[in-house]
Design a protein around this motif. Structure first.
Motif, PDB file in Angstrom:
ATOM      1  N   PRO A  12       0.797  -1.224   0.000  1.00  0.00           N
ATOM      2  CA  PRO A  12       0.000   0.000   0.000  1.00  0.00           C
ATOM      3  C   PRO A  12       0.832   1.277   0.000  1.00  0.00           C
ATOM      4  O   PRO A  12       0.410   2.299  -0.559  1.00  0.00           O
ATOM      5  CB  PRO A  12      -0.815  -0.139   1.288  1.00  0.00           C
ATOM      6  CG  PRO A  12      -0.952  -1.609   1.493  1.00  0.00           C
ATOM      7  CD  PRO A  12       0.345  -2.183   1.029  1.00  0.00           C
ATOM      8  N   VAL A  39     -12.570   1.884  -4.367  1.00  0.00           N
ATOM      9  CA  VAL A  39     -11.476   0.916  -4.404  1.00  0.00           C
ATOM     10  C   VAL A  39     -12.017  -0.428  -4.872  1.00  0.00           C
ATOM     11  O   VAL A  39     -13.051  -0.900  -4.386  1.00  0.00           O
ATOM     12  CB  VAL A  39     -10.833   0.776  -3.011  1.00  0.00           C
ATOM     13  CG1 VAL A  39      -9.704  -0.254  -3.042  1.00  0.00           C
ATOM     14  CG2 VAL A  39     -10.315   2.133  -2.524  1.00  0.00           C
ATOM     15  N   ARG A  41     -10.655  -4.606  -6.228  1.00  0.00           N
ATOM     16  CA  ARG A  41      -9.541  -5.558  -6.178  1.00  0.00           C
ATOM     17  C   ARG A  41      -8.573  -5.329  -7.329  1.00  0.00           C
ATOM     18  O   ARG A  41      -7.361  -5.540  -7.188  1.00  0.00           O
ATOM     19  CB  ARG A  41     -10.072  -6.989  -6.227  1.00  0.00           C
ATOM     20  CG  ARG A  41     -10.763  -7.441  -4.970  1.00  0.00           C
ATOM     21  CD  ARG A  41      -9.796  -7.872  -3.891  1.00  0.00           C
ATOM     22  NE  ARG A  41     -10.487  -8.210  -2.650  1.00  0.00           N
ATOM     23  CZ  ARG A  41      -9.860  -8.514  -1.520  1.00  0.00           C
ATOM     24  NH1 ARG A  41      -8.537  -8.525  -1.483  1.00  0.00           N
ATOM     25  NH2 ARG A  41     -10.552  -8.802  -0.426  1.00  0.00           N
ATOM     26  N   ASP A  43      -7.558  -2.591  -8.471  1.00  0.00           N
ATOM     27  CA  ASP A  43      -6.611  -1.542  -8.089  1.00  0.00           C
ATOM     28  C   ASP A  43      -5.459  -2.116  -7.267  1.00  0.00           C
ATOM     29  O   ASP A  43      -4.307  -1.689  -7.402  1.00  0.00           O
ATOM     30  CB  ASP A  43      -7.319  -0.460  -7.270  1.00  0.00           C
ATOM     31  CG  ASP A  43      -8.525   0.122  -7.967  1.00  0.00           C
ATOM     32  OD1 ASP A  43      -8.559   0.130  -9.214  1.00  0.00           O
ATOM     33  OD2 ASP A  43      -9.449   0.573  -7.264  1.00  0.00           O
ATOM     34  N   VAL A  44      -5.774  -3.060  -6.398  1.00  0.00           N
ATOM     35  CA  VAL A  44      -4.740  -3.721  -5.599  1.00  0.00           C
ATOM     36  C   VAL A  44      -3.779  -4.474  -6.512  1.00  0.00           C
ATOM     37  O   VAL A  44      -2.556  -4.389  -6.364  1.00  0.00           O
ATOM     38  CB  VAL A  44      -5.380  -4.667  -4.561  1.00  0.00           C
ATOM     39  CG1 VAL A  44      -4.307  -5.470  -3.830  1.00  0.00           C
ATOM     40  CG2 VAL A  44      -6.217  -3.873  -3.559  1.00  0.00           C
ATOM     41  N   ARG A  47      -1.533  -2.017  -8.298  1.00  0.00           N
ATOM     42  CA  ARG A  47      -0.513  -1.516  -7.379  1.00  0.00           C
ATOM     43  C   ARG A  47       0.616  -2.530  -7.192  1.00  0.00           C
ATOM     44  O   ARG A  47       1.784  -2.176  -7.056  1.00  0.00           O
ATOM     45  CB  ARG A  47      -1.160  -1.213  -6.031  1.00  0.00           C
ATOM     46  CG  ARG A  47      -0.273  -0.495  -5.027  1.00  0.00           C
ATOM     47  CD  ARG A  47      -0.763  -0.765  -3.620  1.00  0.00           C
ATOM     48  NE  ARG A  47      -0.422  -2.097  -3.160  1.00  0.00           N
ATOM     49  CZ  ARG A  47      -1.231  -2.873  -2.435  1.00  0.00           C
ATOM     50  NH1 ARG A  47      -2.444  -2.477  -2.110  1.00  0.00           N
ATOM     51  NH2 ARG A  47      -0.808  -4.058  -2.045  1.00  0.00           N
ATOM     52  N   GLN A  48       0.265  -3.810  -7.207  1.00  0.00           N
ATOM     53  CA  GLN A  48       1.257  -4.874  -7.022  1.00  0.00           C
ATOM     54  C   GLN A  48       2.027  -5.198  -8.297  1.00  0.00           C
ATOM     55  O   GLN A  48       2.972  -5.980  -8.272  1.00  0.00           O
ATOM     56  CB  GLN A  48       0.560  -6.137  -6.513  1.00  0.00           C
ATOM     57  CG  GLN A  48      -0.044  -5.988  -5.124  1.00  0.00           C
ATOM     58  CD  GLN A  48      -0.932  -7.158  -4.743  1.00  0.00           C
ATOM     59  OE1 GLN A  48      -1.487  -7.850  -5.611  1.00  0.00           O
ATOM     60  NE2 GLN A  48      -1.098  -7.386  -3.455  1.00  0.00           N
ATOM     61  N   HIS A 311      -6.491   0.607   0.870  1.00  0.00           N
ATOM     62  CA  HIS A 311      -5.975  -0.643   0.308  1.00  0.00           C
ATOM     63  C   HIS A 311      -5.655  -1.650   1.416  1.00  0.00           C
ATOM     64  O   HIS A 311      -5.854  -2.856   1.232  1.00  0.00           O
ATOM     65  CB  HIS A 311      -4.729  -0.361  -0.527  1.00  0.00           C
ATOM     66  CG  HIS A 311      -5.033   0.002  -1.942  1.00  0.00           C
ATOM     67  ND1 HIS A 311      -4.401  -0.562  -3.021  1.00  0.00           N
ATOM     68  CD2 HIS A 311      -5.950   0.873  -2.454  1.00  0.00           C
ATOM     69  CE1 HIS A 311      -4.887  -0.050  -4.143  1.00  0.00           C
ATOM     70  NE2 HIS A 311      -5.825   0.830  -3.820  1.00  0.00           N
ATOM     71  N   ARG A 312      -5.167  -1.173   2.548  1.00  0.00           N
ATOM     72  CA  ARG A 312      -4.900  -2.097   3.658  1.00  0.00           C
ATOM     73  C   ARG A 312      -6.197  -2.737   4.142  1.00  0.00           C
ATOM     74  O   ARG A 312      -6.235  -3.938   4.448  1.00  0.00           O
ATOM     75  CB  ARG A 312      -4.208  -1.353   4.801  1.00  0.00           C
ATOM     76  CG  ARG A 312      -2.782  -0.903   4.487  1.00  0.00           C
ATOM     77  CD  ARG A 312      -2.076  -0.308   5.685  1.00  0.00           C
ATOM     78  NE  ARG A 312      -0.752   0.172   5.314  1.00  0.00           N
ATOM     79  CZ  ARG A 312      -0.452   1.430   5.006  1.00  0.00           C
ATOM     80  NH1 ARG A 312      -1.419   2.363   5.040  1.00  0.00           N
ATOM     81  NH2 ARG A 312       0.767   1.775   4.664  1.00  0.00           N
ATOM     82  N   MET A 314      -8.917  -3.189   2.305  1.00  0.00           N
ATOM     83  CA  MET A 314      -9.314  -4.109   1.239  1.00  0.00           C
ATOM     84  C   MET A 314      -8.578  -5.434   1.360  1.00  0.00           C
ATOM     85  O   MET A 314      -9.177  -6.515   1.296  1.00  0.00           O
ATOM     86  CB  MET A 314      -9.040  -3.462  -0.125  1.00  0.00           C
ATOM     87  CG  MET A 314      -9.186  -4.388  -1.324  1.00  0.00           C
ATOM     88  SD  MET A 314     -10.889  -4.863  -1.699  1.00  0.00           S
ATOM     89  CE  MET A 314     -11.526  -3.336  -2.416  1.00  0.00           C
ATOM     90  N   GLU A 315      -7.271  -5.382   1.573  1.00  0.00           N
ATOM     91  CA  GLU A 315      -6.478  -6.606   1.640  1.00  0.00           C
ATOM     92  C   GLU A 315      -6.743  -7.414   2.902  1.00  0.00           C
ATOM     93  O   GLU A 315      -6.523  -8.627   2.919  1.00  0.00           O
ATOM     94  CB  GLU A 315      -4.997  -6.269   1.512  1.00  0.00           C
ATOM     95  CG  GLU A 315      -4.616  -5.784   0.118  1.00  0.00           C
ATOM     96  CD  GLU A 315      -3.134  -5.535  -0.027  1.00  0.00           C
ATOM     97  OE1 GLU A 315      -2.459  -6.363  -0.669  1.00  0.00           O
ATOM     98  OE2 GLU A 315      -2.642  -4.524   0.500  1.00  0.00           O
TER      99      GLU A 315
END
Length: 327
Positions: A12, A39, A41, A43-44, A47-48, A311-312, A314-315
């Motif tokens: 994140p 937000v 998934r 987007d996560v 980001r990764q 994001h944190r 979400m994860e």
């Protein structure tokens, strides 16, 4: 303007609020001053470093937003400066402004405020296009829909849409609290995936018939059990790969049920396909939102510059419904 950028893929903390060039409304586009984004998934994964935007799309994350039109490009009709809208995006929602193809705009529905409207476009278009449009079996009144991840943004919308249109809904979720929220939204069959075999539970609850449509975000891990849970003539719609991309499929089981599997993504579809989905959503779903039968479910709102915290959450999978980012 400012936007959330990703200088290097990572956790994140890789999300950086930075000054970037202003977008311009090209032919067929409008420029939206963003009030809120949401937000997802995807987007996560971006980001990764696992999910690049399609060619020509904004490189900033964000697949949906709400705001006001501040400029209208050439060859756009039906929209004017000052209109309050929400929009389906291929990217760019984590920003102060974003250029949007006019066919991907929706008016803010009656009874929904401008910020909350950001929770609607991606999930509604995803659920509608995969459950009620496209190839194969469509969900109809009296059918059974199985939704994996019933407490997610996708799940909370799928429950409401299916119930509003007369279907029976089974959901999987992790733990009694999330299942209780799904029940509040109308879910009929509640399955704790940590403790129960969802295929067996669905068959038992349907008198052995199974689910007519399954909306799946897991992928490989659930493939065999999803086929087991399908009704004759049913359809498995795969929209996510949280449980992996590769699995062995027993084609004999699929053939014996005369069932089908569809796998789609929304982000990279051609503009005309997205516009057709958005038009269908406006015609069929927006009246359900306006009369209160379908509502966005928002877990929390974070300032856009603090997207890392969203994001944190979400994860952690601690949320129910959508996570919003506000200007």
């Amino acid at each position: 303007m400012h936007a959330i950028t990703i200088p290097q893929p990572g956790g994140p903390e890789a999300l950086v609020w930075a000054e970037v060039p202003d977008p311009v409304a090209a032919e067929g586009e409008v420029l939206v001053e963003v009030s809120a984004g949401a937000v997802n998934r995807a987007d996560v994964l971006q980001r990764q470093g696992f999910y690049d935007p399609p060619p020509g799309a904004s490189r900033y994350p964000g697949l949906e937003c709400s705001g006001r039109i501040i400029a209208v490009g050439p060859r756009v009709s039906g929209w004017s400066v000052g209109d309050e809208v929400c929009a389906l995006l291929a990217g760019g929602g984590y920003a102060e402004r974003v250029a949007v193809p006019a066919g991907q705009l929706l008016p803010v529905p009656a009874g929904v405020d401008l910020v909350t409207a950001a929770a609607l476009p991606e999930v509604v278009c995803t659920v509608w296009s995969n459950v009620f449009m496209g190839p194969g079996r469509h969900l109809t009144a009296g059918d059974t829909l199985l939704v994996h991840g019933g407490s997610s943004g996708i799940g909370t919308m799928a429950i409401q849409l299916a119930k509003a249109l007369g279907a029976r809904v089974a959901v999987t979720a992790g733990g009694p609290e999330k299942l209780a929220r799904c029940a509040e939204l109308g879910a009929d069959i509640l399955i704790d995936y940590r403790e129960q075999d969802f295929a067996a539970e669905v068959r038992e609850a349907t008198g052995g018939a199974g689910a007519d449509v399954i909306l799946d975000i897991i992928g490989a891990k659930y493939l065999a059990k999803n086929v087991d849970a399908l009704a004759r003539g049913g359809r498995l719609a795969v929209i996510g790969l949280q449980g992996g991309a590769k699995a062995e499929l027993n084609l004999g089981a699929l053939l014996s049920k005369r069932a089908s599997i569809s796998a789609t993504s929304l982000r990279a579809r051609p503009l005309d396909e997205k516009a057709a989905i958005v038009a269908s959503v406006r015609e069929h779903v927006w009246p359900l939102v306006a009369d209160g039968r379908v509502r966005p479910v928002v877990h929390a709102t974070h300032p856009m510059r603090e997207a890392a915290e969203a994001h944190r959450v979400m994860e952690s999978s601690a949320h129910v419904g959508k996570l919003l980012l506000t200007r």
